[in-house]
Scaffold this motif. Structure first.
Motif, mmCIF file in Angstrom:
data_model
loop_
_atom_site.group_PDB
_atom_site.id
_atom_site.type_symbol
_atom_site.label_atom_id
_atom_site.label_comp_id
_atom_site.label_asym_id
_atom_site.label_seq_id
_atom_site.Cartn_x
_atom_site.Cartn_y
_atom_site.Cartn_z
ATOM 1 N N GLU A 1 0.827 -1.203 0.000
ATOM 2 C CA GLU A 1 0.000 0.000 0.000
ATOM 3 C C GLU A 1 0.864 1.258 0.000
ATOM 4 O O GLU A 1 0.571 2.227 -0.698
ATOM 5 N N ARG A 2 1.952 1.234 0.793
ATOM 6 C CA ARG A 2 2.861 2.381 0.797
ATOM 7 C C ARG A 2 3.570 2.512 -0.543
ATOM 8 O O ARG A 2 3.809 3.621 -1.028
ATOM 9 N N ALA A 3 3.912 1.384 -1.148
ATOM 10 C CA ALA A 3 4.566 1.419 -2.449
ATOM 11 C C ALA A 3 3.674 2.087 -3.486
ATOM 12 O O ALA A 3 4.139 2.877 -4.308
ATOM 13 N N ALA A 4 2.378 1.784 -3.453
ATOM 14 C CA ALA A 4 1.453 2.376 -4.413
ATOM 15 C C ALA A 4 1.353 3.884 -4.217
ATOM 16 O O ALA A 4 1.278 4.647 -5.185
ATOM 17 N N ARG A 5 1.338 4.327 -2.957
ATOM 18 C CA ARG A 5 1.263 5.769 -2.709
ATOM 19 C C ARG A 5 2.529 6.479 -3.170
ATOM 20 O O ARG A 5 2.482 7.607 -3.644
ATOM 21 N N ARG A 6 3.675 5.830 -3.018
ATOM 22 C CA ARG A 6 4.948 6.462 -3.353
ATOM 23 C C ARG A 6 5.384 6.209 -4.803
ATOM 24 O O ARG A 6 6.333 6.823 -5.270
ATOM 25 N N GLY A 7 4.729 5.276 -5.469
ATOM 26 C CA GLY A 7 5.175 4.927 -6.810
ATOM 27 C C GLY A 7 6.406 4.054 -6.805
ATOM 28 O O GLY A 7 7.255 4.143 -7.692
ATOM 29 N N GLN A 8 6.509 3.159 -5.815
ATOM 30 C CA GLN A 8 7.666 2.289 -5.681
ATOM 31 C C GLN A 8 7.224 0.838 -5.644
ATOM 32 O O GLN A 8 6.042 0.534 -5.550
ATOM 33 N N SER A 9 8.216 -0.048 -5.705
ATOM 34 C CA SER A 9 7.945 -1.452 -5.428
ATOM 35 C C SER A 9 8.004 -1.650 -3.919
ATOM 36 O O SER A 9 8.546 -0.819 -3.181
ATOM 37 N N ALA A 10 7.465 -2.777 -3.444
ATOM 38 C CA ALA A 10 7.509 -3.059 -2.008
ATOM 39 C C ALA A 10 8.944 -3.155 -1.526
ATOM 40 O O ALA A 10 9.279 -2.702 -0.428
ATOM 41 N N ALA A 11 9.823 -3.727 -2.361
ATOM 42 C CA ALA A 11 11.233 -3.823 -1.987
ATOM 43 C C ALA A 11 11.860 -2.445 -1.861
ATOM 44 O O ALA A 11 12.670 -2.185 -0.958
ATOM 45 N N GLU A 12 11.471 -1.521 -2.757
ATOM 46 C CA GLU A 12 12.004 -0.163 -2.674
ATOM 47 C C GLU A 12 11.498 0.549 -1.429
ATOM 48 O O GLU A 12 12.227 1.355 -0.837
ATOM 49 N N VAL A 13 10.267 0.273 -1.029
ATOM 50 C CA VAL A 13 9.749 0.867 0.208
ATOM 51 C C VAL A 13 10.579 0.416 1.393
ATOM 52 O O VAL A 13 10.987 1.210 2.246
ATOM 53 N N ARG A 14 10.847 -0.903 1.479
ATOM 54 C CA ARG A 14 11.641 -1.411 2.595
ATOM 55 C C ARG A 14 13.041 -0.820 2.575
ATOM 56 O O ARG A 14 13.598 -0.456 3.614
#
Length: 461
Positions: free
Chosen positions: A392-405
């Motif tokens: 969900e955070r990845a979608a808000r930021r325009g990132q992949s889940a791995a990039e969020v982590r």
């Protein structure tokens, strides 16, 4: 002694600056750095190489996990073996990636995937093909082994199975070898929880889509592996003619994904074709895939003649029981939560209208609120399925889940650097104050053994 103190003080200050400015400039996400592959035209593959066998006797082992990269020529067949357990759902996908500019025949260029037992009994088959002549765009789909479905009597047992990927022979001019990305994904067995289908007639793929929001910039990726995450809203990108851009949206149980892809009239145009631009029958392609990379929907390319035009594709509300629906393949594919992928392809002929890239707007709407889903006997996210907080955070930021982590880890390091730098500066200030007080005390210089004879004064810090 003064010089030694001054040098020591300068070193500490430098360390403090490095611990703050260095961490800030080098680690905090969002620093001004060019995104890798921002201007690349071709699909970015991922994973190690694999060489599919030319026959079932020498099939290459394809383990569950990340993608593998192969290639396939005109008229060739590739064989892979997959080891399946008796309870998980297996997805085996193949994505064909024709090189830019290669000759493509929309009626003949395709790939066929077949999953069989070792004795030749068929478990599942799928087909995906090019949707427009001479538009070299990625396309693919997946075969599925679902225990408990109609195939369980034939393919529910654990053991080795075969996957055959075929590219039928065609006389297409300029036909070239295609890159082939294959992947084996495993969805854990279900041990409880809601698994019912939505009531019939309770949803429509043509539900209204919000169109009033102003689009915000968010460039798409080149393929499944670097697809740009989107949250509900309106997003825009500029796509070069002949390119394909990939986006992904996290869709949870009970939610229905609705998307529209729009191309405007050219700037300064009256909306009517002028000069040699003319009518383009295959201008804009849109394709939707589920988390297992199974083809869910395609618009087979739409036309363009200078007027604003667009296309809509979407899913049924996600439900585990959709996989048992026998009437529509698109409904069966909407049976697992996770990332759903939208591929947007632009014909090379669109350069007649847009010399500096084609402005594309992607509108995303998630209808319905997330509902409890099935309880898995294991981690669905580890297999590439499900929707978590990182997604969900990845979608808000325009990132992949791995990039969020990774961003969260870098941010923690940055904050740690700030804290260390602040502590060092505070310590330096206290040391400086103490040194001044000692220097101002009678006899401080002689007591230190470093002052001139007769108690002469030192210069200030």
């Amino acid at each position: 002694m003064n010089d030694r103190r001054r040098r020591h003080r300068t070193s500490l200050a430098a360390v403090a600056v490095l611990c703050t400015a260095g961490v800030v400039g080098g680690l905090i996400p969002g620093s001004a750095q060019a995104a890798p592959g921002a201007h690349e035209r071709t699909y970015r593959t991922a994973g190690p190489r694999i060489s599919g066998g030319e026959s079932s006797d020498n099939a290459a082992s394809l383990a569950a996990g990340g993608p593998r990269v192969d290639s396939i020529g005109n008229g060739e067949t590739r064989f892979y073996s997959v080891d399946l357990d008796a309870s998980s759902t297996a997805y085996v996908s193949a994505v064909a990636i024709p090189p830019p500019g290669s000759g493509i025949d929309a009626y003949k260029d395709e790939i066929r995937i077949t999953l069989t037992r070792l004795d030749g009994g068929r478990c599942d088959a799928a087909l995906a093909g090019a949707d427009a002549d001479d538009v070299a765009h990625p396309f693919g789909t997946a075969v599925v082994r679902q225990p408990g479905s109609g195939t369980s009597a034939r393919c529910g047992d654990a053991g080795r199975h075969l996957v055959k990927v075929e590219r039928p022979s065609t006389p297409t001019p300029r036909a070239q070898r295609w890159t082939l990305e294959v992947r084996h994904m495993r969805e854990p067995a279900v041990k409880g929880g809601p698994t019912e289908q939505p009531p019939k007639g309770s949803w429509s793929s043509q539900a209204p889509l919000p169109t009033t929001e102003t689009p915000r910039p968010r460039p798409g990726g080149t393929g499944f592996n670097d697809a740009t995450a989107l949250s509900p809203g309106a997003w825009k990108d500029t796509v070069e003619p002949g390119q394909t851009r990939f986006f992904k949206v996290p869709v949870d149980w009970g939610q229905q994904l609705l998307t529209s892809i729009e191309v405007p009239s050219p700037a300064g145009s009256t909306g009517k074709p002028t000069g040699s631009a003319g009518f383009l029958s295959d201008a804009l392609g849109a394709t939707l895939y589920n988390p297992g990379r199974a083809l869910l929907a395609t618009n087979h390319f739409i036309s363009y003649k200078g007027d604003q035009n667009g296309s809509r594709i979407g899913t049924a509300p996600l439900a585990y029981a959709n996989r048992a629906a026998h009437s529509q393949a698109a409904v069966r594919a909407a049976s697992v939560a996770g990332w759903y992928y939208v591929a947007v392809s632009i014909s090379p002929e669109m350069e007649r209208y847009f010399k500096d890239g084609v402005p594309v707007t992607v509108r995303v709407h998630l209808k319905g609120t997330p509902r409890p889903g099935p309880r898995y006997d294991g981690s669905a996210t580890a297999g590439g399925f499900g929707v978590g907080k990182d997604d969900e955070r990845a979608a808000r930021r325009g990132q992949s889940a791995a990039e969020v982590r990774q961003s969260d880890q870098l941010r923690a390091v940055a904050y740690g650097g700030f804290a260390l730098g602040t502590a060092l500066l505070a310590g330096l200030g206290a040391w400086k104050l103490t040194a001044r007080r000692r220097a101002a005390s009678p006899g401080a210089s002689s007591a230190a053994g470093g002052g001139p004879p007769g108690g002469g004064s030192h210069s200030g810090w």
